[in-house]
Design an enzyme around this catalytic site. Structure first.
Site, PDB file in Angstrom:
ATOM      1  NE  ARG A 168      -4.059  -1.952   0.415  1.00  0.00           N
ATOM      2  CZ  ARG A 168      -4.014  -3.219  -0.025  1.00  0.00           C
ATOM      3  NH1 ARG A 168      -2.991  -3.647  -0.739  1.00  0.00           N
ATOM      4  NH2 ARG A 168      -5.016  -4.033   0.229  1.00  0.00           N
ATOM      5  CB  SER A 176      -8.972  -1.882   3.848  1.00  0.00           C
ATOM      6  OG  SER A 176      -9.336  -3.091   3.262  1.00  0.00           O
ATOM      7  CD  GLU A 191      -5.886   0.936   2.068  1.00  0.00           C
ATOM      8  OE1 GLU A 191      -5.671  -0.108   2.711  1.00  0.00           O
ATOM      9  OE2 GLU A 191      -6.568   0.977   1.040  1.00  0.00           O
TER      10      GLU A 191
HETATM   11  C1  LIG Z   1     -15.355  -0.728  -1.678  1.00  0.00           C
HETATM   12  C2  LIG Z   1     -13.878  -0.446  -1.826  1.00  0.00           C
HETATM   13  C3  LIG Z   1     -12.991  -1.501  -1.948  1.00  0.00           C
HETATM   14  C4  LIG Z   1     -11.619  -1.254  -2.103  1.00  0.00           C
HETATM   15  N1  LIG Z   1     -10.782  -2.317  -2.215  1.00  0.00           N
HETATM   16  C5  LIG Z   1      -9.446  -2.117  -2.367  1.00  0.00           C
HETATM   17  C6  LIG Z   1      -8.555  -3.224  -2.494  1.00  0.00           C
HETATM   18  O1  LIG Z   1      -8.960  -4.376  -2.501  1.00  0.00           O
HETATM   19  N2  LIG Z   1      -7.242  -2.962  -2.620  1.00  0.00           N
HETATM   20  C7  LIG Z   1      -6.741  -1.699  -2.655  1.00  0.00           C
HETATM   21  O2  LIG Z   1      -5.527  -1.543  -2.780  1.00  0.00           O
HETATM   22  N3  LIG Z   1      -7.563  -0.626  -2.539  1.00  0.00           N
HETATM   23  C8  LIG Z   1      -8.900  -0.798  -2.406  1.00  0.00           C
HETATM   24  N4  LIG Z   1      -9.743   0.274  -2.267  1.00  0.00           N
HETATM   25  C9  LIG Z   1      -9.180   1.629  -2.263  1.00  0.00           C
HETATM   26  C10 LIG Z   1      -9.253   2.346  -3.642  1.00  0.00           C
HETATM   27  O3  LIG Z   1     -10.214   1.757  -4.477  1.00  0.00           O
HETATM   28  C11 LIG Z   1      -7.912   2.330  -4.370  1.00  0.00           C
HETATM   29  O4  LIG Z   1      -6.911   2.908  -3.574  1.00  0.00           O
HETATM   30  C12 LIG Z   1      -7.954   3.058  -5.713  1.00  0.00           C
HETATM   31  O5  LIG Z   1      -6.762   2.854  -6.423  1.00  0.00           O
HETATM   32  C13 LIG Z   1      -8.209   4.558  -5.563  1.00  0.00           C
HETATM   33  O6  LIG Z   1      -8.429   5.080  -6.862  1.00  0.00           O
HETATM   34  P1  LIG Z   1      -9.178   6.451  -7.083  1.00  0.00           P
HETATM   35  O7  LIG Z   1      -9.094   6.753  -8.546  1.00  0.00           O
HETATM   36  O8  LIG Z   1     -10.523   6.399  -6.509  1.00  0.00           O
HETATM   37  O9  LIG Z   1      -8.228   7.428  -6.283  1.00  0.00           O
HETATM   38  P2  LIG Z   1      -8.648   8.717  -5.398  1.00  0.00           P
HETATM   39  O10 LIG Z   1      -9.336   8.262  -4.172  1.00  0.00           O
HETATM   40  O11 LIG Z   1      -9.343   9.715  -6.262  1.00  0.00           O
HETATM   41  O12 LIG Z   1      -7.194   9.281  -5.026  1.00  0.00           O
HETATM   42  C14 LIG Z   1      -6.361   8.527  -4.170  1.00  0.00           C
HETATM   43  C15 LIG Z   1      -5.018   9.281  -4.052  1.00  0.00           C
HETATM   44  O13 LIG Z   1      -4.338   9.254  -5.301  1.00  0.00           O
HETATM   45  C16 LIG Z   1      -4.109  10.580  -5.789  1.00  0.00           C
HETATM   46  N5  LIG Z   1      -4.320  10.494  -7.240  1.00  0.00           N
HETATM   47  C17 LIG Z   1      -5.434  10.057  -7.888  1.00  0.00           C
HETATM   48  N6  LIG Z   1      -5.214  10.027  -9.200  1.00  0.00           N
HETATM   49  C18 LIG Z   1      -3.942  10.466  -9.403  1.00  0.00           C
HETATM   50  C19 LIG Z   1      -3.126  10.658 -10.567  1.00  0.00           C
HETATM   51  N7  LIG Z   1      -3.553  10.402 -11.797  1.00  0.00           N
HETATM   52  N8  LIG Z   1      -1.857  11.138 -10.381  1.00  0.00           N
HETATM   53  C20 LIG Z   1      -1.385  11.410  -9.160  1.00  0.00           C
HETATM   54  N9  LIG Z   1      -2.114  11.239  -8.016  1.00  0.00           N
HETATM   55  C21 LIG Z   1      -3.374  10.771  -8.158  1.00  0.00           C
HETATM   56  C22 LIG Z   1      -5.091  11.456  -5.044  1.00  0.00           C
HETATM   57  O14 LIG Z   1      -4.606  12.775  -4.916  1.00  0.00           O
HETATM   58  C23 LIG Z   1      -5.181  10.753  -3.711  1.00  0.00           C
HETATM   59  O15 LIG Z   1      -4.081  11.110  -2.895  1.00  0.00           O
HETATM   60  C24 LIG Z   1     -11.124   0.073  -2.130  1.00  0.00           C
HETATM   61  C25 LIG Z   1     -12.031   1.137  -2.005  1.00  0.00           C
HETATM   62  C26 LIG Z   1     -13.391   0.885  -1.876  1.00  0.00           C
HETATM   63  C27 LIG Z   1     -14.352   2.038  -1.777  1.00  0.00           C
END
Ligand SMILES: Cc1cc2nc3c(=O)[nH]c(=O)nc-3n(C[C@H](O)[C@H](O)[C@H](O)COP(=O)(O)OP(=O)(O)OC[C@H]3O[C@@H](n4cnc5c(N)ncnc54)[C@H](O)[C@@H]3O)c2cc1C
Length: 339
Positions: free
Chosen positions: A166, A239, A335
């Site tokens: 992570r 998580s 996280e």
């Molecule tokens: C129901 C659920 C289940 C999940 N299961 C998992 C799992 O199994 N494993 C896991 O690892 N995670 C999991 N997650 C967490 C999440 O889905 C991941 O971390 C995912 O990669 C976040 O993507 P996002 O586009 O929504 O990022 P955001 O939430 O929009 O951003 C996350 C971070 O990344 C930065 N960011 C976003 N895009 C960029 C970019 N292009 N360049 C630079 N920085 C950027 C943002 O500024 C922020 O700091 C889960 C979440 C939910 C709601």
């Protein structure tokens, strides 16, 4: 300028917790040009730029006094194909799960265990997303990011990303790198990872003896749908805490006290504990105060029953951290990214 900048936009639809805060400014990037325009706009108007993807790993605790730039760039292309390995590239704004499904529809294996993770391709390297024994570092073939300090584009190799559990360079140097597109090396022949959690058992229940990568994806989707609340129905960020890494001595001491402690040996000699087990054992599962709570079925997931603020969720998380430390001497790290 092609970028459309809006004022005072509610971020409720743009974070999976469904927390209702406002962005002072908001725009969507559909191209590299939009990204550059947004950064130039920020400089010109002396406003910080916060990049988001799907908002599924955010905890928003106050209105955001920045230009929130939502990555909405699209595009998937095969860069090379030697008959067994295929390198495929996707733009940062591509939604993650449909991208995984697309690779499976091309007969490619490698991302199936990461099915149904919400969010975008561009955010996936931020915390080296992982599930069911696979992390993106296992199939990572490079990415292109914009250095917000110098304005230059840079290609990163696997070694340069500092991927860990992570974690990544991009998380460590938060706010510096804007990820534009990511590349994955996938296989035409499936090398399946079935040992983690109930994956093999689910396939057996389904009568599948020789699974394909698509079978594994479907099995994982069915397990996840049972275990995790759908953010469209109940706000959450998956998580909420990382599984803590502790010394072998502490793990042994805890195991003596709690024989059913869940702990996995790590290559560096430390032990990884299941944060969900600790939280459940401490009695937090199903806890609710106002609209902030701990999910009834999954102690690792904090939920918003509707009207919780980011601060209420943060306060609950901090209470859990304190309690877990007092009971087990274990530090839980949050996280989601907090703003
Ligand atoms: C129901 C659920 C289940 C999940 N299961 C998992 C799992 O199994 N494993 C896991 O690892 N995670 C999991 N997650 C967490 C999440 O889905 C991941 O971390 C995912 O990669 C976040 O993507 P996002 O586009 O929504 O990022 P955001 O939430 O929009 O951003 C996350 C971070 O990344 C930065 N960011 C976003 N895009 C960029 C970019 N292009 N360049 C630079 N920085 C950027 C943002 O500024 C922020 O700091 C889960 C979440 C939910 C709601």
């Amino acid at each position: 300028m092609s970028l459309q900048v809006q004022s005072q936009v509610s971020l409720k639809p743009f974070n999976s917790f469904g927390v209702d805060v406002e962005a002072r400014l908001f725009a969507e990037a559909h191209s590299d040009t939009d990204v550059r325009e947004a950064l130039a706009y920020g400089l010109e108007h002396e406003v910080a730029v916060l990049v988001i993807g799907g908002g599924s790993n955010l905890l928003l605790t106050a209105d955001i006094d920045s230009l929130v730039l939502r990555m909405a760039t699209r595009g998937i292309r095969v860069l090379s194909d030697d008959g067994s390995k295929v390198v495929i590239e996707a733009e940062a704004g591509e939604p993650w799960h449909p991208f995984v499904q697309h690779t499976l529809s091309l007969g490619l294996s490698g991302l199936e265990n990461l099915s149904l993770i919400p969010g975008t391709v561009g955010a996936a390297p931020m915390q080296n997303i992982g599930a069911y024994g696979v992390e993106i570092k296992d199939v990572f073939a490079g990415l292109t990011a914009l250095d917000r300090q110098s304005g230059e584009m840079r290609d990163f190799t696997l070694q340069e990303c500092n991927f860990a559990y992570r974690d990544s360079l991009f998380k460590q140097e938060s706010g510096r790198w804007l990820i534009l597109r990511v590349r994955f090396a996938l296989d035409r022949a499936a090398h399946l990872h079935l040992e983690y959690g109930p994956v093999r058992q689910r396939l057996t229940e389904q009568g599948i003896e020789h699974p394909t990568a698509s079978d594994v994806s479907q099995a994982i989707c069915s397990i996840r749908n049972e275990k995790l609340p759908d953010p469209a129905v109940l706000g959450n960020a998956g998580s909420f805490f990382k599984n803590p890494l502790v010394s072998a001595a502490l793990a042994a001491r805890l195991k003596g006290e709690y024989p059913d402690l869940v702990a996995y040996a790590q290559p560096d000699g430390r032990m990884k504990l299941a944060a969900g087990w600790l939280i459940e054992r401490a009695g937090w599962k199903g806890f609710r105060e106002a609209d902030a709570g701990v999910h009834k079925l999954q102690a690792l997931v904090l939920v918003n029953y509707g009207g919780a603020t980011g601060l209420q969720l943060l306060n609950l998380a901090q209470r859990i951290q304190k309690d877990i430390f007092e009971r087990f001497h274990v530090d839980l790290e949050m996280e989601p990214n907090r703003y």
